[in-house]
Design a protein around this motif. Structure first.
Motif, short mmCIF file in Angstrom:
data_model
loop_
_atom_site.label_atom_id
_atom_site.label_comp_id
_atom_site.label_asym_id
_atom_site.label_seq_id
_atom_site.Cartn_x
_atom_site.Cartn_y
_atom_site.Cartn_z
N TRP A 70 67.60 -60.67 17.99
CA TRP A 70 68.95 -60.30 18.44
C TRP A 70 68.91 -59.06 19.32
CZ3 TRP A 70 71.85 -55.89 17.77
CH2 TRP A 70 71.40 -54.94 16.85
N LYS A 71 67.93 -58.18 19.10
CA LYS A 71 67.84 -56.96 19.89
C LYS A 71 67.48 -57.28 21.34
CE LYS A 71 66.38 -54.26 15.85
NZ LYS A 71 65.31 -53.44 15.23
N GLU A 72 66.67 -58.31 21.54
CA GLU A 72 66.36 -58.75 22.91
C GLU A 72 67.59 -59.37 23.56
OE1 GLU A 72 63.48 -58.66 25.05
OE2 GLU A 72 63.12 -57.03 23.62
N TRP A 73 68.24 -60.28 22.83
CA TRP A 73 69.42 -60.95 23.38
C TRP A 73 70.54 -59.96 23.66
CZ3 TRP A 73 69.12 -65.21 25.80
CH2 TRP A 73 68.29 -66.25 25.39
N ALA A 74 70.64 -58.90 22.84
CA ALA A 74 71.70 -57.91 23.03
C ALA A 74 71.60 -57.24 24.40
CB ALA A 74 71.64 -56.86 21.93
N LYS A 75 70.41 -57.19 24.97
CA LYS A 75 70.22 -56.58 26.28
C LYS A 75 70.93 -57.37 27.39
CE LYS A 75 65.76 -55.58 26.83
NZ LYS A 75 64.29 -55.70 26.59
N THR A 76 71.27 -58.63 27.10
CA THR A 76 71.99 -59.44 28.11
C THR A 76 73.47 -59.05 28.19
OG1 THR A 76 72.55 -61.22 26.55
CG2 THR A 76 70.44 -61.39 27.71
N ILE A 77 73.97 -58.29 27.19
CA ILE A 77 75.38 -57.86 27.23
C ILE A 77 75.52 -56.60 28.08
CG2 ILE A 77 77.34 -57.07 25.85
CD1 ILE A 77 76.31 -58.66 23.51
N GLY A 78 74.65 -55.63 27.81
CA GLY A 78 74.71 -54.34 28.53
C GLY A 78 73.56 -53.46 28.07
N ASP A 79 73.59 -52.21 28.47
CA ASP A 79 72.53 -51.28 28.07
C ASP A 79 72.52 -51.15 26.56
OD1 ASP A 79 71.86 -50.88 30.69
OD2 ASP A 79 73.13 -49.11 30.93
N PHE A 80 71.35 -51.38 25.97
CA PHE A 80 71.21 -51.43 24.51
C PHE A 80 70.37 -50.25 24.03
CE2 PHE A 80 68.61 -52.83 20.86
CZ PHE A 80 69.62 -53.12 19.94
N VAL A 81 70.90 -49.55 23.02
CA VAL A 81 70.19 -48.38 22.48
C VAL A 81 70.13 -48.48 20.96
CG1 VAL A 81 70.14 -45.87 22.26
CG2 VAL A 81 70.97 -46.91 24.38
N GLU A 82 68.92 -48.33 20.40
CA GLU A 82 68.75 -48.30 18.95
C GLU A 82 68.81 -46.84 18.51
OE1 GLU A 82 65.68 -49.83 15.42
OE2 GLU A 82 65.43 -50.53 17.51
N LEU A 83 69.89 -46.48 17.78
CA LEU A 83 70.11 -45.11 17.35
C LEU A 83 69.38 -44.82 16.04
CD1 LEU A 83 73.94 -45.02 18.11
CD2 LEU A 83 72.09 -44.15 19.55
N THR A 84 69.54 -45.71 15.07
CA THR A 84 68.84 -45.65 13.78
C THR A 84 68.47 -47.09 13.43
OG1 THR A 84 70.73 -46.04 12.31
CG2 THR A 84 70.42 -43.77 13.11
N PRO A 85 67.72 -47.32 12.37
CA PRO A 85 67.39 -48.70 11.99
C PRO A 85 68.62 -49.57 11.74
CG PRO A 85 65.92 -47.18 10.88
CD PRO A 85 66.95 -46.34 11.55
N ASN A 86 69.78 -48.93 11.50
CA ASN A 86 70.99 -49.70 11.19
C ASN A 86 72.14 -49.47 12.17
OD1 ASN A 86 70.03 -50.99 8.79
ND2 ASN A 86 70.27 -49.04 7.71
N ASP A 87 71.96 -48.59 13.13
CA ASP A 87 73.04 -48.28 14.07
C ASP A 87 72.55 -48.42 15.50
OD1 ASP A 87 75.43 -47.21 12.42
OD2 ASP A 87 73.69 -46.18 11.55
N PHE A 88 73.41 -49.08 16.31
CA PHE A 88 73.03 -49.39 17.69
C PHE A 88 74.26 -49.22 18.58
CE2 PHE A 88 70.83 -51.88 14.56
CZ PHE A 88 69.49 -51.76 14.90
N SER A 89 74.02 -49.09 19.86
CA SER A 89 75.13 -49.04 20.83
C SER A 89 74.83 -49.97 21.99
CB SER A 89 75.35 -47.60 21.32
OG SER A 89 74.27 -47.20 22.16
N ILE A 90 75.90 -50.58 22.50
CA ILE A 90 75.79 -51.48 23.64
C ILE A 90 76.91 -51.14 24.61
CG2 ILE A 90 75.76 -53.87 24.43
CD1 ILE A 90 75.02 -54.75 21.62
N SER A 91 76.56 -50.95 25.87
CA SER A 91 77.59 -50.68 26.88
C SER A 91 78.13 -52.00 27.43
CB SER A 91 77.01 -49.85 28.02
OG SER A 91 75.99 -50.57 28.69
N PHE A 92 79.44 -52.06 27.58
CA PHE A 92 80.08 -53.26 28.12
C PHE A 92 81.41 -52.87 28.73
CE2 PHE A 92 83.00 -56.90 27.50
CZ PHE A 92 82.36 -57.81 28.32
N LYS A 93 81.59 -53.24 30.01
CA LYS A 93 82.85 -52.96 30.70
C LYS A 93 83.24 -51.48 30.62
CE LYS A 93 84.02 -57.30 31.77
NZ LYS A 93 84.30 -57.81 33.12
#
Length: 803
Positions: A399-422
């Protein structure tokens, strides 16, 4: 293109310069077909296949211009019945071969002119697109159509300017593979490059993980043909954005859907790929004459009675065609049929029951994974207090690879992530629970962009847990940002075009095996018309009395009594003809007062198709008709048994089958006795009607098929559009693509789905409406963009004034 007359002298036909209105697709009949069908028990003929003995038009056998026999029925396990009309030759004398050389000579002038015209079209297309595409190729299948297309193309173009591309599904007949080997050598001899494209998945693998394909779940074409061909062309040209021009053997006479094809396709069906259909207007009489004239190779499958080549087991095939393939290629066919049986959810079926299930083609009606023994959902999507929650049973890191197709993907902690979109940063939080991994989106609201983000992330989850690297997503990515050669790798240069998400249910495998969660909805009240349905005569009487008390008190003048009366009341309620008014009458019938909609229809009359089409616009939102419109496919032969089987999922609690029988019988009466059937197109019926000595009528429905409304009224479509918008929560701006996408889970029902209307028909109607009724609707169709806007100040009721 050209009509023909049978020619007793040659045993063939004579082409005429007048156009052919309706082609019966004549094909040559060789001795092997006669043997398989059992004609050798009745007729005397030599076992040689130098030439054919006669011709077949559908199931009719034509010898020297006379219909001498026909076949009836037939299934994969059952031979069709032979019906003999007359002896081909007197006194059991041997059959004479068709004099092919003489037939060719008689038709040479017409065939030469047709071929030269087609060759010019091919050459002109090549000149026009020479600087627009990267590679020209003949899409070759091994069948008669592609053999003719290849010959015409090699006559039109230099041999170093095009390729031949065979899409190997792995499900072709041995005769086709033999043909391919020969054609490949022929191409080598004339210095034409021959390419082969094949999925990384074998049919055995794909049928195991996708389940067998079905009429509405045809993942097979994308997985085994389209995607492999696109990926091969990219590799061959070393160009991720390769634009190809395919010369195909598609012909309009082969099917109703193909008859509506344009000669040149601009890449809408397969992204970035053009296609030209040079023999689109040829019929099979011209085709076989050309093959015999040019002495082209003819796949042995045709000599064995197979009217078409292609995949040996296909959900779009039926009847006699399935029997011929099963007899000619038992090992290969049985291997695929065994996959149907081994993956079926009918685990309690006996061997005979399973064979009947396969024989009747009921496996083709599958709509979800609930009918598979392995179909399941590995995720659950819930909305709690306006917030979306996704629970995944076994989440993997894909899912972490596929998430890159939405926008810039950043893994903050093992359980928290951010994705840029619009231009917004979305937080994604993972939490381990007993049921699996719980995914939440703390900063996600309910705005338009938020909803789009959730839809894309849902796609990410689905792709990560269901992916088997079939290649379809990779083929969809024209930016070449997806690499599945060794696991999954999404390039950091992904342009976020979301083309990889633009797939049914985000993943073809998930679309095929999805189960109860998020799947089909249970429907109640499907048998509202009991087993009686409704008849045009009942509407005539109701209209005659203008919905007055006289109709109800007289039991519809003696024709609509007892439970029929209740069924009819339900129908006119569903059709929107009445409004309940407690002060209007003194019982459940008379208190239903004819409303303004009904009064408008009274003026139109019960003989008007407009009346029935307008009622259907309302009926589309009621249980029985909504189920029918959503589940019965276009242009497919449907029997009552198949209809009952299709109802299983919507009526799973009807264990005795009485409800399904009622619904089936009611629909039978409606389709046969009202204009909703043949006139409007809900069902062109093959039926038998009998009246006994007591005057009671019995209708036996053999089969029916849905088709388009041949004369759609624009104002009816406008009414339906407003109904669609109102049921979608006042959704007054949408696209034609949305109206043609019937897979969207929506409360609104598109007029295109109700009336089986295609893109071109809808576009013409919508354009005309915007010109004639700009106060209701405006449209814009430019290039690939289209916008349809309804006036929110108007309602469906306002449309009444146009009638």
């Amino acid at each position: 293109m050209y009509s023909y007359d049978w020619d007793p002298e040659t045993g063939g036909f004579l082409l005429k310069s007048s156009p052919l209105k309706f082609s019966k697709e004549p094909r040559p009949v060789y001795y092997k077909e006669l043997d398989i069908l059992g004609f050798d028990k009745y007729w005397n003929y030599e076992k040689k296949d130098d030439f054919p003995y006669m011709w077949a038009e559908s199931n009719n056998y034509i010898y020297r211009g006379r219909r001498v026999a026909k076949t009836k029925g037939g299934t994969v396990y059952t031979a069709p019945e032979l019906i003999l009309f007359e002896e081909p030759e007197p006194n059991d004398e041997p059959l004479r071969f068709v004099d092919i050389p003489a037939m060719v000579a008689k038709n040479q002038k017409i065939i030469d002119a047709l071929a030269q015209d087609t060759i010019k079209k091919i050459y002109n297309t090549y000149i026009e697109y020479n600087n627009k595409v990267d590679v020209f190729y003949v899409a070759f299948s091994g069948g008669k159509d592609s053999v003719v297309t290849l010959d015409l193309v090699q006559r039109a173009l230099p041999h170093n300017k095009f390729k031949v591309l065979f899409g190997d599904t792995g499900m072709e007949s041995p005769d086709t593979y033999k043909e391919i080997k020969s054609i490949e050598q022929d191409c080598k001899d004339i210095k034409v490059e021959f390419l082969k494209a094949k999925s990384c998945l074998s049919p055995a693998q794909s049928w195991n993980v996708f389940g067998p394909p079905a009429v509405t779940i045809r993942w097979c074409c994308s997985v085994h043909k389209s995607a492999p061909q696109i990926l091969l062309l990219r590799e061959y040209t070393q160009n991720p954005n390769v634009r190809g021009m395919a010369f195909t053997g598609i012909r309009g006479d082969e099917s109703l859907s193909r008859s509506e094809y344009d000669e040149l396709n601009d890449g809408k069906k397969v992204r970035g790929q053009f296609s030209f259909h040079p023999i689109l207007e040829w019929n099979s009489a011209e085709l076989f004459t050309y093959i015999y004239q040019r002495k082209l190779r003819l796949n042995e499958a045709y000599k064995k009675g197979n009217s078409r080549v292609g995949c040996l087991v296909c959900p779009m095939s039926s009847g006699k065609h399935e029997y011929m393939k099963a007899v000619c290629y038992p090992k290969e066919v049985n291997g695929l049929l065994d996959k149907i049986k081994s993956t079926s959810g009918k685990i309690n079926f006996t061997k005979d029951q399973m064979n009947k299930f396969v024989d009747e083609g009921l496996w083709k009606t599958r709509k979800t994974g609930r009918e598979l023994n392995f179909g399941s959902d590995s995720h659950l999507i819930e909305v709690k207090n306006g917030k979306t929650v996704i629970i995944v049973r076994n989440l993997n890191d894909r899912w972490k690879e596929w998430a890159k197709t939405i926008g810039d993907f950043v893994e903050l902690t093992p359980n928290d992530f951010s994705i840029s979109f619009k231009e917004k940063i979305y937080s994604v939080h993972l939490q381990t629970e007993k049921t699996g991994i719980k995914i939440t989106f703390p900063q996600c609201g309910n705005g338009k962009d938020d909803i789009k983000f959730i839809s894309l992330f849902r796609s990410v989850v689905i792709k990560s847990i269901y992916c088997v690297r079939c290649g379809v997503c990779e083929a969809n990515c024209t930016a070449n940002c997806i690499d599945m050669s060794n696991g999954l790798k999404i390039s950091n240069s992904c342009i976020h075009c979301y083309q990889c998400h633009d797939i049914y249910e985000h993943c073809l495998r998930y679309n095929s095996i999805r189960n109860r969660i998020g799947g089909e909805r249970q429907m109640k009240g499907l048998d509202r018309y009991f087993s009686f349905g409704v008849r045009k005569r009942w509407i005539e009487l109701y209209f005659q009395d203008r919905g007055s008390r006289e109709f109800w008190d007289s039991d519809g003048h003696g024709e609509v009594a007892n439970k029929k009366k209740d069924a009819f009341l339900n129908f006119i309620k569903d059709a929107g003809l009445v409004t309940f008014n407690r002060l209007h009458g003194d019982n459940k019938y008379t208190r239903n007062e004819a409303n303004e909609f009904a009064k408008m229809l009274f003026n139109l009359g019960s003989d008007s198709d407009l009346t029935w089409a307008l009622m259907l616009c309302n009926l589309a939102y009621t249980p029985e008709f909504n189920w029918f419109i959503k589940n019965v496919p276009f242009n497919e032969n449907i029997t009552q048994d198949r209809l009952k089987y299709m109802l299983n999922e919507a009526m799973e609690n009807d264990t005795k089958g009485l409800g399904k029988r009622n619904v089936s019988d009611a629909l039978k009466i409606i389709l046969v006795t009202t204009p909703l059937g043949e006139s409007i197109g809900l069902g062109d019926c093959d039926y038998t009607k009998k009246v006994n000595a007591s005057g009671n009528e019995t209708i036996t429905l053999h089969s029916f098929h849905r088709r388009k409304w041949l004369s759609p009224d624009p104002n009816v479509i406008l009414y339906s559009l407003y109904k669609f918008a109102e049921n979608c929560g006042n959704y007054y701006q949408f696209t034609l693509s949305r109206l043609l996408n019937f897979n969207v889970d929506s409360n609104g029902v598109s007029p295109a789905e109700i009336f089986c209307l295609d893109h071109d028909t809808m576009e013409k109607i919508l354009t005309g409406l915007s010109i004639n009724h700009p106060e209701f609707i405006t449209t814009q169709f430019t290039l690939d963009l289209d916008t349809i806007t309804l006036n929110p100040e108007k309602t469906s009721v306002d449309v009444f004034k146009l009638f």
